[in-house]
Scaffold this active site. Sequence first.
Site, PDB file in Angstrom:
ATOM      1  CG  HIS A 240      -1.996  -1.078   1.075  1.00 18.49           C
ATOM      2  ND1 HIS A 240      -2.453  -1.838   2.117  1.00 18.49           N
ATOM      3  CD2 HIS A 240      -2.693  -1.487  -0.035  1.00 18.49           C
ATOM      4  CE1 HIS A 240      -3.386  -2.675   1.677  1.00 18.49           C
ATOM      5  NE2 HIS A 240      -3.540  -2.486   0.368  1.00 18.49           N
TER       6      HIS A 240
ATOM      7  CD  GLU B 224      -0.558   0.415   4.328  1.00 16.97           C
ATOM      8  OE1 GLU B 224       0.153  -0.610   4.327  1.00 16.97           O
ATOM      9  OE2 GLU B 224      -1.795   0.395   4.198  1.00 16.97           O
TER      10      GLU B 224
ATOM     11  NE  ARG C 210      -6.258   0.090   0.424  1.00 12.28           N
ATOM     12  CZ  ARG C 210      -6.096  -0.637   1.532  1.00 12.28           C
ATOM     13  NH1 ARG C 210      -5.494  -0.128   2.572  1.00 12.28           N
ATOM     14  NH2 ARG C 210      -6.547  -1.875   1.591  1.00 12.28           N
TER      15      ARG C 210
HETATM   16  O1  0X9 Z   1      -6.787  -4.225   4.495  1.00  8.52           O
HETATM   17  C1  0X9 Z   1      -5.629  -4.581   4.278  1.00  8.52           C
HETATM   18  O2  0X9 Z   1      -5.218  -4.872   3.168  1.00  8.52           O
HETATM   19  C2  0X9 Z   1      -4.668  -4.671   5.459  1.00  8.52           C
HETATM   20  N1  0X9 Z   1      -4.779  -3.508   6.294  1.00  8.52           N
HETATM   21  S1  0X9 Z   1      -4.283  -2.053   5.740  1.00  8.52           S
HETATM   22  O3  0X9 Z   1      -4.717  -1.059   6.693  1.00  8.52           O
HETATM   23  N2  0X9 Z   1      -2.696  -2.018   5.717  1.00  8.52           N
HETATM   24  O4  0X9 Z   1      -4.806  -1.841   4.433  1.00  8.52           O
HETATM   25  C3  0X9 Z   1      -4.968  -5.900   6.270  1.00  8.52           C
HETATM   26  C4  0X9 Z   1      -4.875  -7.183   5.499  1.00  8.52           C
HETATM   27  C5  0X9 Z   1      -5.093  -8.409   6.342  1.00  8.52           C
HETATM   28  N3  0X9 Z   1      -5.097  -9.621   5.559  1.00  8.52           N
HETATM   29  C6  0X9 Z   1      -6.189 -10.049   4.871  1.00  8.52           C
HETATM   30  N4  0X9 Z   1      -7.352  -9.509   5.012  1.00  8.52           N
HETATM   31  N5  0X9 Z   1      -6.018 -11.103   4.091  1.00  8.52           N
HETATM   32 ZN    ZN Z   2      -1.676  -1.893   3.957  1.00  7.54          ZN
END
Ligand code: 0X9
Ligand code: ZN
Length: 462
Positions: free
Chosen positions: A188, A191, A242
């Site tokens: 992302h 980040e 993102r």
């Molecule tokens: O939503 C996401 O992709 C991740 N959080 S973020 O805030 N960095 O965007 C978490 C991903 C966790 N893993 C899965 N859901 N497979």
């Molecule tokens: Zn992320």
Amino acid sequence: MMSLLFAIALNCVFVTSQIAAEENGVVSYEGFQLWKIKPNSEGDRQFILDIKDEYELELWNERRLARDPMDVLVPPQSQTGLKFKLAEHKISYVVVISNLQTAIDNQKTNVNRTTSNSKAAYNMDWISYHRLIDIYNFMTYLNTTYPKLVQLTQIGTSYEKRPLYVLRISNSSSPGTRPAIWIDGGFHAREWISPAVATYIIQQLVEVPANAKLSANVDWYIMPVVNPDGYEYTHTTNRMWRKTRSVSSTSTCRGVDPNRNFGYMWGGMGASTNPCDETYRGPKAFSEPETLATSNFITGKSSQIKLYLTLHSYGQYALVPYGYDVVYPSDYNELLALANAAASKFVKYRYTVGNSADLLYAAAGGSDDWAKSIGIKYSYTFELPDTGANGFTLPPSAILPVCQDFFPALDVFATKVATCCGAAATTTAKSLTTTRPATTTKPKPTTTTTKRTTTKCPCTCG
Ligand code: 0X9
Ligand code: ZN
């Protein structure tokens, strides 16, 4: 016809709600505020989700639990109205970032600066955030300087034709034959702490002799920037970008969420079909050159890679699969125990450890779930600091503390992989392994069903 016009109008509202004002082609977040809103109930939480579009809000975090605070980006024009609306519903909030643009400017003060020490071998440090060129030059430098230890491989090309690089660190006389750990960052784009930590890990493993023990029995594959187009875009144009930067054939909105684009349970919950959404899944699994190249490379090494670690931010979570739904792999307790052991090394920043869909939300198409699905036993997403005080605009002064706090956890991972996933252990385990791991909806108590017949390994990594 009317419904078509309505759909177009709705789409326009949605698109404009996501775009801050542009100045000289650069997106400005002047006056945008980050609010921590505290719902009192599930009803309150749903209420905030319901008014999201009306007030042009962007959710920076989502939590499943009703009472968990919600980090919400509020544009200047919505602030007064939202304040009254929340008061009406007796929902409290605090302003965490009073002007996002100031936070962005503070974060960028050191970006792209030339290092004060002109004799330094590379223009990379961990007291500032760096452009892609610095990161890639650093990796190239290590490859040239330590040819016996380091190998840089271009595994593909991004949508905008930037190289995708993986660095292997191995002191083995036959690299590629030992158990290995994969670490990636920069999925992302916004980040920024993620590529910073990944590059710090590289620097420590390659250049600090005291850390040689971490590579004594394990090879490392590290890809600090999976999404280089997005990363550069956050530096040049929109700090809060993102996704990838691919062009859609059906929309003017660009980009796919690379962490909804992997080919396991692709298109399930928490993955949007709308190209304008931050969680757009893409037109098909692995539609993005970045996710395709990364998955192809990992698949090619899947008998070697025993642990998959993907670095994201923010929230301070160690997330255990699965994330597509509240579903636990059959060896969940083993994965959880290792995550807890790793997290116990953290001193300055405490991480919450648990199932991904449980702690956050269900989100299908993630790389962690996919890695688990191809038989990589230990698969984790780490959400790096902070817990929301700065969110994505973590100040440069926090980079080194975050990196230093994180690094000792790698010893726990390396020890596990070396002792449980060594050649002898895998030989035994392989015959008992199926390609798609069994799943269960409830975590089971830790049991070992694998019979060891030919070795005395304390554990296996099948
Ligand atoms: O939503 C996401 O992709 C991740 N959080 S973020 O805030 N960095 O965007 C978490 C991903 C966790 N893993 C899965 N859901 N497979
Ligand atoms: Zn992320």
